[in-house]
Design a protein around this motif. Structure first.
Motif, PDB file in Angstrom:
ATOM      1  N   GLU A  22     -13.558   3.471   1.220  1.00 32.11           N
ATOM      2  CA  GLU A  22     -14.165   2.954  -0.022  1.00 32.11           C
ATOM      3  C   GLU A  22     -13.799   4.189  -0.937  1.00 32.11           C
ATOM      4  N   ASP A  23     -13.801   5.228  -0.751  1.00 29.30           N
ATOM      5  CA  ASP A  23     -13.086   6.282  -1.880  1.00 29.30           C
ATOM      6  C   ASP A  23     -11.413   5.830  -1.577  1.00 29.30           C
ATOM      7  N   PHE A  24     -10.750   5.517  -2.266  1.00 34.41           N
ATOM      8  CA  PHE A  24      -9.840   4.708  -2.178  1.00 34.41           C
ATOM      9  C   PHE A  24      -8.795   4.922  -3.519  1.00 34.41           C
ATOM     10  N   ASP A  25      -7.937   6.482  -3.186  1.00 34.47           N
ATOM     11  CA  ASP A  25      -7.321   6.367  -4.272  1.00 34.47           C
ATOM     12  C   ASP A  25      -5.914   6.835  -3.228  1.00 34.47           C
ATOM     13  N   PRO A  26      -4.524   5.602  -4.021  1.00 30.60           N
ATOM     14  CA  PRO A  26      -3.450   5.096  -3.380  1.00 30.60           C
ATOM     15  C   PRO A  26      -2.222   6.140  -3.448  1.00 30.60           C
ATOM     16  N   VAL A  27      -2.519   7.205  -4.705  1.00 27.98           N
ATOM     17  CA  VAL A  27      -1.659   8.031  -4.897  1.00 27.98           C
ATOM     18  C   VAL A  27      -2.106   9.403  -3.876  1.00 27.98           C
ATOM     19  N   GLN A  28      -3.043   9.923  -3.967  1.00 27.54           N
ATOM     20  CA  GLN A  28      -3.515  10.794  -2.869  1.00 27.54           C
ATOM     21  C   GLN A  28      -3.003  11.235  -1.360  1.00 27.54           C
ATOM     22  N   ILE A  29      -4.099   9.662  -1.207  1.00 25.38           N
ATOM     23  CA  ILE A  29      -3.642   8.962  -0.052  1.00 25.38           C
ATOM     24  C   ILE A  29      -2.304   9.461   0.434  1.00 25.38           C
ATOM     25  N   ALA A  30      -1.023   8.845  -0.276  1.00 26.58           N
ATOM     26  CA  ALA A  30       0.387   8.885  -0.382  1.00 26.58           C
ATOM     27  C   ALA A  30       0.591  10.159  -0.076  1.00 26.58           C
ATOM     28  N   LYS A  31       0.641  10.913  -1.028  1.00 22.39           N
ATOM     29  CA  LYS A  31       0.506  12.669  -0.965  1.00 22.39           C
ATOM     30  C   LYS A  31       0.210  12.931   0.157  1.00 22.39           C
ATOM     31  N   ALA A  32      -1.199  13.098   1.072  1.00 25.40           N
ATOM     32  CA  ALA A  32      -1.855  12.978   1.967  1.00 25.40           C
ATOM     33  C   ALA A  32      -1.118  13.097   3.374  1.00 25.40           C
ATOM     34  N   TYR A  33      -0.225  12.230   2.814  1.00 30.69           N
ATOM     35  CA  TYR A  33       1.186  11.185   4.274  1.00 30.69           C
ATOM     36  C   TYR A  33       2.120  11.873   4.696  1.00 30.69           C
ATOM     37  N   GLU A  34       2.765  12.088   3.206  1.00 31.88           N
ATOM     38  CA  GLU A  34       3.878  12.739   2.700  1.00 31.88           C
ATOM     39  C   GLU A  34       3.827  14.390   3.512  1.00 31.88           C
ATOM     40  N   LYS A  35       2.524  15.019   3.581  1.00 33.27           N
ATOM     41  CA  LYS A  35       2.602  16.448   3.254  1.00 33.27           C
ATOM     42  C   LYS A  35       2.006  16.144   4.562  1.00 33.27           C
ATOM     43  N   GLY A  36       1.295  15.550   5.612  1.00 32.20           N
ATOM     44  CA  GLY A  36       1.680  15.376   7.111  1.00 32.20           C
ATOM     45  C   GLY A  36       2.898  14.886   7.518  1.00 32.20           C
ATOM     46  N   GLY A  37       3.533  15.208   7.109  1.00 36.19           N
ATOM     47  CA  GLY A  37       5.177  13.890   7.927  1.00 36.19           C
ATOM     48  C   GLY A  37       5.759  12.842   7.687  1.00 36.19           C
ATOM     49  N   ALA A  38       5.063  12.084   7.231  1.00 34.87           N
ATOM     50  CA  ALA A  38       5.799  10.661   7.129  1.00 34.87           C
ATOM     51  C   ALA A  38       6.723  10.499   6.733  1.00 34.87           C
ATOM     52  N   ALA A  39       7.717  10.046   7.435  1.00 35.19           N
ATOM     53  CA  ALA A  39       8.635   9.786   6.721  1.00 35.19           C
ATOM     54  C   ALA A  39       9.062   8.601   6.015  1.00 35.19           C
ATOM     55  N   CYS A  40       8.663   7.612   5.823  1.00 36.93           N
ATOM     56  CA  CYS A  40       7.997   6.461   4.915  1.00 36.93           C
ATOM     57  C   CYS A  40       7.411   6.146   4.969  1.00 36.93           C
ATOM     58  N   LEU A  41       6.549   5.127   3.943  1.00 37.91           N
ATOM     59  CA  LEU A  41       5.341   4.852   3.255  1.00 37.91           C
ATOM     60  C   LEU A  41       5.143   3.510   3.451  1.00 37.91           C
TER      61      LEU A  41
END
Length: 396
Positions: A193-212
């Motif tokens: 519900e609390d969907f913020d695409p930019v914040q989620i993307a930054k969290a993914y990158e911080k967590g080690g995602a190679a791509c989004l």
């Protein structure tokens, strides 16, 4: 009849031309476009010559100033003429659009009646594709090719999607993660519900995602191209996959203009000619295509197509939406897996991946990357969600 380039033709030497990418190798008979070899091979790819000869000796000259719109219409005409035949021959059950003419059933002298109403989508994917056909037509009217040309000139540089996956796999010893920015899905409803695409993307990158992977479909997944563009402009460095239901080459240009580095092509929707043509467009634009398969027949089709770098195996049944990660192992066993390795194709595991044992299972089967959305986007902190998914910190 097939066409071959004349030896006297001139060659374009300047940078990539948007006009070039749409020029078809077609001739005109009585003012109508005629597909070469009854479109046994693609008629569209970048043209370095403007003059062609027919094998029977007749000359045909393609008009170099044909408008972009007319050029694309020729391609659509060529493929559209044989759409049903191509799809049927390749076992594709998803219809691109609702039937326009219903079959007639003979009930007696001069009495014909509609046999059945076949204008109802057979499953959710077909429903999405039918809606997408209408949606894309409207988008093309609002943003014609002339507008896209300027947008492409202003697009940010392409990032190395495949290279990022390879680097992550080499660095961690685990499949490279394509983390999906997804708010909702037809089968699960709203995931966050609390969907913020930019914040989620930054969290993914911080967590080690190679791509989004960024969902851009609005009606069924509550995504948008604005989300894709916002993430690209936010400072996130991960390469971006535009997760869209692509049925028209126009969408590829639009995705690139919005900042995409990769796109999704679904074999259950697109026949081989479409996939080949769209891969050529991707290579022109510097994009990579993730070609998604669901079963053995689709995998066999894709293995015959040159130029594919990424194959995604979706473990979700298209008709029932049930998930079975054993599907990945089945499709990578034996000769199929061997051919994928020989071709140097990176296999991406998709759907049903929630735990470290799930990741280990598909990795042992042969995947070098995974695309995961639900199991991490639902976490309060998606960064921690990635650590829980892999059983270790992926950021180092």
């Amino acid at each position: 009849m097939s066409l071959r380039a004349s030896s006297s033709a001139t060659t374009a030497t300047n940078k990539f031309s948007f006009q070039q990418s749409l020029n078809p190798k077609s001739t005109f008979v009585n003012g109508n476009p005629t597909p070469q070899s009854h479109v046994k091979q693609l008629s569209f790819f970048p043209i370095k010559a403007q003059q062609f000869e027919l094998k029977d000796g007749l000359a045909a000259v393609f008009e170099p100033k044909m408008s972009l719109g007319d050029a694309l219409k020729v391609k659509e005409w060529e493929v559209g003429m044989y759409q049903d035949e191509f799809a049927a021959s390749q076992g594709i059950r998803i219809r691109r659009r609702p039937p326009t003419e219903q079959p007639l059933h003979y009930n007696g002298p001069f009495e014909f009646h509609l046999q059945n109403d076949d204008n109802t989508p057979r499953n959710i994917l077909e429903e999405i594709v039918w809606y997408k056909d209408t949606e894309v037509s409207q988008m093309k009217e609002r943003k014609p090719l002339s507008v896209l040309e300027k947008m492409l000139n202003d697009a940010p540089p392409v990032r190395d999607f495949v290279g990022a996956l390879k680097e992550a796999n080499s660095r961690t010893g685990l499949p490279g993660l394509i983390a999906e920015v997804k708010k909702a899905s037809p089968s699960r409803g709203v995931l966050r519900e609390d969907f913020d695409p930019v914040q989620i993307a930054k969290a993914y990158e911080k967590g080690g995602a190679a791509c989004l992977s960024v969902l851009t479909d609005e009606k069924y997944f509550q995504g948008s191209f604005e989300n894709l563009e916002a993430i690209r402009n936010s400072g996130v460095q991960c390469p971006l996959l535009c997760k869209e239901f692509i049925i028209d080459a126009w969408q590829i240009y639009y995705a690139r203009a919005k900042g995409a580095d990769a796109i999704l092509l679904i074999a259950a929707v697109l026949h081989d000619l479409d996939i080949k043509y769209m891969i050529k467009i991707c290579k022109l634009l510097g994009l990579v295509a993730l070609v998604e398969v669901h079963d053995e027949r689709e995998m066999d089709r894709v293995l015959e197509i040159e130029g594919i770098e990424l194959v995604g195996i979706n473990n979700r049944d298209l008709g029932t939406f049930k998930v079975d990660i054993g599907n990945t192992k089945r499709l990578l066993e034996g000769e199929r897996g061997q051919r994928l390795r020989q071709k140097g194709i990176i296999v991406v595991g998709e759907s049903g991946l929630f735990t470290p044992p799930d990741i280990a299972y598909v990795q042992e089967a042969g995947v070098k990357a995974v695309l995961v959305g639900e199991s991490i986007v639902k976490q309060k902190d998606p960064t921690i969600g990635i650590t829980q998914l892999f059983g270790k910190d992926m950021s180092s």
